[in-house]
Design a protein around this motif. Structure first.
Motif, PDB file in Angstrom:
ATOM      1  N   THR A 106      38.982  59.382  35.977  1.00 40.91           N
ATOM      2  CA  THR A 106      40.274  58.748  35.725  1.00 40.91           C
ATOM      3  C   THR A 106      41.368  58.596  36.830  1.00 40.91           C
ATOM      4  N   VAL A 107      41.761  57.453  37.225  1.00 43.15           N
ATOM      5  CA  VAL A 107      42.722  57.451  38.414  1.00 43.15           C
ATOM      6  C   VAL A 107      43.913  56.934  37.892  1.00 43.15           C
ATOM      7  N   GLU A 108      45.322  57.173  38.585  1.00 42.42           N
ATOM      8  CA  GLU A 108      46.479  56.567  38.688  1.00 42.42           C
ATOM      9  C   GLU A 108      46.154  54.873  38.985  1.00 42.42           C
ATOM     10  N   LEU A 109      47.035  54.219  38.142  1.00 43.51           N
ATOM     11  CA  LEU A 109      47.076  52.599  38.772  1.00 43.51           C
ATOM     12  C   LEU A 109      47.268  52.346  39.904  1.00 43.51           C
ATOM     13  N   ASP A 110      48.195  53.392  40.396  1.00 49.15           N
ATOM     14  CA  ASP A 110      48.598  52.688  41.815  1.00 49.15           C
ATOM     15  C   ASP A 110      47.663  53.135  43.135  1.00 49.15           C
ATOM     16  N   LEU A 111      46.650  53.918  42.473  1.00 45.70           N
ATOM     17  CA  LEU A 111      46.026  54.487  43.436  1.00 45.70           C
ATOM     18  C   LEU A 111      44.517  53.493  43.517  1.00 45.70           C
ATOM     19  N   VAL A 112      44.305  52.476  42.675  1.00 48.65           N
ATOM     20  CA  VAL A 112      42.989  51.865  42.277  1.00 48.65           C
ATOM     21  C   VAL A 112      42.727  51.053  43.734  1.00 48.65           C
ATOM     22  N   VAL A 113      43.713  50.190  43.908  1.00 48.21           N
ATOM     23  CA  VAL A 113      43.535  49.222  45.051  1.00 48.21           C
ATOM     24  C   VAL A 113      43.155  50.181  46.403  1.00 48.21           C
ATOM     25  N   SER A 114      43.806  50.940  46.626  1.00 46.21           N
ATOM     26  CA  SER A 114      43.641  51.977  47.701  1.00 46.21           C
ATOM     27  C   SER A 114      42.314  52.469  47.671  1.00 46.21           C
ATOM     28  N   ASP A 115      41.773  52.949  46.517  1.00 41.24           N
ATOM     29  CA  ASP A 115      40.627  53.531  46.520  1.00 41.24           C
ATOM     30  C   ASP A 115      39.455  52.512  46.587  1.00 41.24           C
ATOM     31  N   LEU A 116      39.736  51.308  46.236  1.00 39.93           N
ATOM     32  CA  LEU A 116      38.468  50.122  46.580  1.00 39.93           C
ATOM     33  C   LEU A 116      38.620  49.484  47.834  1.00 39.93           C
ATOM     34  N   GLY A 117      39.860  49.605  48.653  1.00 37.93           N
ATOM     35  CA  GLY A 117      39.887  48.890  49.621  1.00 37.93           C
ATOM     36  C   GLY A 117      40.397  47.483  49.669  1.00 37.93           C
ATOM     37  N   ASP A 118      40.507  46.732  50.782  1.00 35.86           N
ATOM     38  CA  ASP A 118      40.790  45.448  50.809  1.00 35.86           C
ATOM     39  C   ASP A 118      39.928  44.188  50.294  1.00 35.86           C
ATOM     40  N   ASP A 119      38.592  44.539  50.110  1.00 38.92           N
ATOM     41  CA  ASP A 119      37.777  43.457  49.859  1.00 38.92           C
ATOM     42  C   ASP A 119      37.249  43.847  48.513  1.00 38.92           C
ATOM     43  N   PHE A 120      37.452  43.319  47.154  1.00 37.80           N
ATOM     44  CA  PHE A 120      37.032  43.577  46.088  1.00 37.80           C
ATOM     45  C   PHE A 120      37.269  42.454  45.184  1.00 37.80           C
ATOM     46  N   THR A 121      36.480  42.176  44.207  1.00 34.75           N
ATOM     47  CA  THR A 121      36.424  41.057  43.106  1.00 34.75           C
ATOM     48  C   THR A 121      36.866  41.579  41.801  1.00 34.75           C
ATOM     49  N   VAL A 122      37.644  40.636  41.306  1.00 29.35           N
ATOM     50  CA  VAL A 122      38.234  40.964  40.018  1.00 29.35           C
ATOM     51  C   VAL A 122      37.718  40.027  38.919  1.00 29.35           C
ATOM     52  N   VAL A 123      37.246  40.514  37.872  1.00 31.39           N
ATOM     53  CA  VAL A 123      36.763  39.619  36.683  1.00 31.39           C
ATOM     54  C   VAL A 123      37.501  40.123  35.335  1.00 31.39           C
ATOM     55  N   PRO A 124      38.374  39.369  34.949  1.00 28.25           N
ATOM     56  CA  PRO A 124      39.164  39.608  33.551  1.00 28.25           C
ATOM     57  C   PRO A 124      38.212  39.584  32.717  1.00 28.25           C
ATOM     58  N   LEU A 125      38.343  40.396  31.627  1.00 30.53           N
ATOM     59  CA  LEU A 125      37.622  40.592  30.325  1.00 30.53           C
ATOM     60  C   LEU A 125      38.660  40.045  29.145  1.00 30.53           C
ATOM     61  N   ILE A 126      38.237  38.859  28.496  1.00 32.78           N
ATOM     62  CA  ILE A 126      39.133  38.360  27.549  1.00 32.78           C
ATOM     63  C   ILE A 126      38.777  38.473  26.232  1.00 32.78           C
ATOM     64  N   GLY A 127      39.806  38.783  25.198  1.00 27.78           N
ATOM     65  CA  GLY A 127      39.452  38.976  23.890  1.00 27.78           C
ATOM     66  C   GLY A 127      40.675  37.944  23.357  1.00 27.78           C
ATOM     67  N   ALA A 128      41.713  38.270  22.737  1.00 28.98           N
ATOM     68  CA  ALA A 128      42.680  37.630  22.185  1.00 28.98           C
ATOM     69  C   ALA A 128      43.584  37.404  23.415  1.00 28.98           C
ATOM     70  N   GLY A 129      43.502  38.190  24.497  1.00 26.06           N
ATOM     71  CA  GLY A 129      44.226  38.099  25.922  1.00 26.06           C
ATOM     72  C   GLY A 129      43.509  38.881  26.764  1.00 26.06           C
ATOM     73  N   ILE A 130      44.134  39.102  27.872  1.00 32.95           N
ATOM     74  CA  ILE A 130      43.303  39.883  28.712  1.00 32.95           C
ATOM     75  C   ILE A 130      43.276  41.471  28.297  1.00 32.95           C
ATOM     76  N   ALA A 131      42.164  41.819  28.100  1.00 34.11           N
ATOM     77  CA  ALA A 131      41.903  43.344  27.178  1.00 34.11           C
ATOM     78  C   ALA A 131      41.703  44.257  28.371  1.00 34.11           C
ATOM     79  N   ALA A 132      40.793  43.919  29.377  1.00 38.16           N
ATOM     80  CA  ALA A 132      40.540  44.748  30.564  1.00 38.16           C
ATOM     81  C   ALA A 132      40.023  43.833  31.684  1.00 38.16           C
ATOM     82  N   SER A 133      39.744  44.628  32.895  1.00 39.86           N
ATOM     83  CA  SER A 133      39.297  43.873  33.940  1.00 39.86           C
ATOM     84  C   SER A 133      38.109  44.612  34.583  1.00 39.86           C
TER      85      SER A 133
END
Length: 269
Positions: free
Chosen positions: A100-127
């Motif tokens: 588990t990581v803090e939200l503000d550390l996610v982007v720095s852990d992944l670096g500049d080049d990554f792809t995001v795919v939203p997971l949709i239910g009634a709204g955006i439930a996860a990514s």
């Protein structure tokens, strides 16, 4: 790359705890604002011929359900590990233990080049977040990506309470909403969304302490004395936490445990 990202995200959606079915919708380049709508994140290293990182972002429903769980060993990383495993398998690798990581550390852990795919239910439930080089180098031959769903058609679901149409005579008619008694009830939320999460269950006969010298001197046939008297109940631990005790039994030539006592939180020292 897009098809592989969608396939990996749909594999995660099938096993991620959720109150409604999830579907991957529209892979897109990641940016520094990707975590803004979420309340928790877990990251795992990918190996098995690949090397990189993947992540899952989740919303309030899952984090609140975990916070209310009576099983303290069940954290966000454990809850989303099957989803991370599914992503890695689709990419052609395997996921290490999630953290588990803090939200503000996610982007720095992944670096500049990554792809995001939203997971949709009634709204955006996860990514699902995947480093781009894993999408370029990975891919299970058996993976069959699901068709992309335009995010704009799912992110803002519209509730229609009445529909106006024109008859053959030119008269406008209106269909009224269905009576409340016919409305499908919402799925049960909270702790029940965790019912499908796998947990490590261990039966412990006893423990002992040894010096390094004694440990190195062990040979086949050596007998270790445990801190448990013969006939005493064995402990049942879930993710390392004691929850019950019972008697060791044999079931079809395999060992089993007949539970005789559920341990109250106040009794756990």
């Amino acid at each position: 790359m897009t098809d592989l990202a969608l396939a990996a995200a749909n594999a995660a959606a099938a096993v991620l705890p959720s109150v409604e079915p999830l579907i991957a919708a529209g892979a897109q380049p990641g940016n520094e604002n990707v975590t803004a709508s979420f309340s928790g994140a877990a990251i795992a290293e990918v190996d098995g011929g690949l090397s990189g990182r993947i992540a899952v972002l989740v919303g309030d429903e899952l984090t609140e359900a975990l916070a209310s769980s009576p099983i303290e060993g069940l954290d966000l990383a454990a809850a989303v590990q099957p989803a991370l495993d599914a992503i890695a398998a689709t990419l052609g690798g395997s996921a290490k233990a999630a953290r588990t990581v803090e939200l503000d550390l996610v982007v720095s852990d992944l670096g500049d080049d990554f792809t995001v795919v939203p997971l949709i239910g009634a709204g955006i439930a996860a990514s699902v977040l995947i480093q781009d080089h894993l999408l370029a180098d990975g891919g299970s031959p058996a993976a069959e990506p699901a068709p992309a769903v335009p995010p704009t058609s799912l992110v803002e679901p519209v509730e229609t309470f009445g529909q106006v149409s024109t008859s053959s005579t030119g008269t406008e008619t209106s269909s009224a909403p269905a009576p409340a008694s016919n409305v499908t009830p919402l799925p049960v939320r909270g702790l029940e969304m965790l019912h499908g999460v796998d947990m490590e269950v261990t039966v412990e006969l006893g423990r002992t302490r040894m010096t390094v010298r004694d440990l190195l001197a062990l040979t086949p046939g050596a007998v270790l004395e445990l801190d448990r008297a013969a006939g005493s109940p064995a402990d049942l631990l879930v993710n390392g936490r004691l929850i019950a005790r019972g008697e060791v039994v044999v079931v079809d030539e395999d060992f089993g445990l007949r539970v005789t006592e559920i341990v109250d939180d106040s009794a756990v020292g």
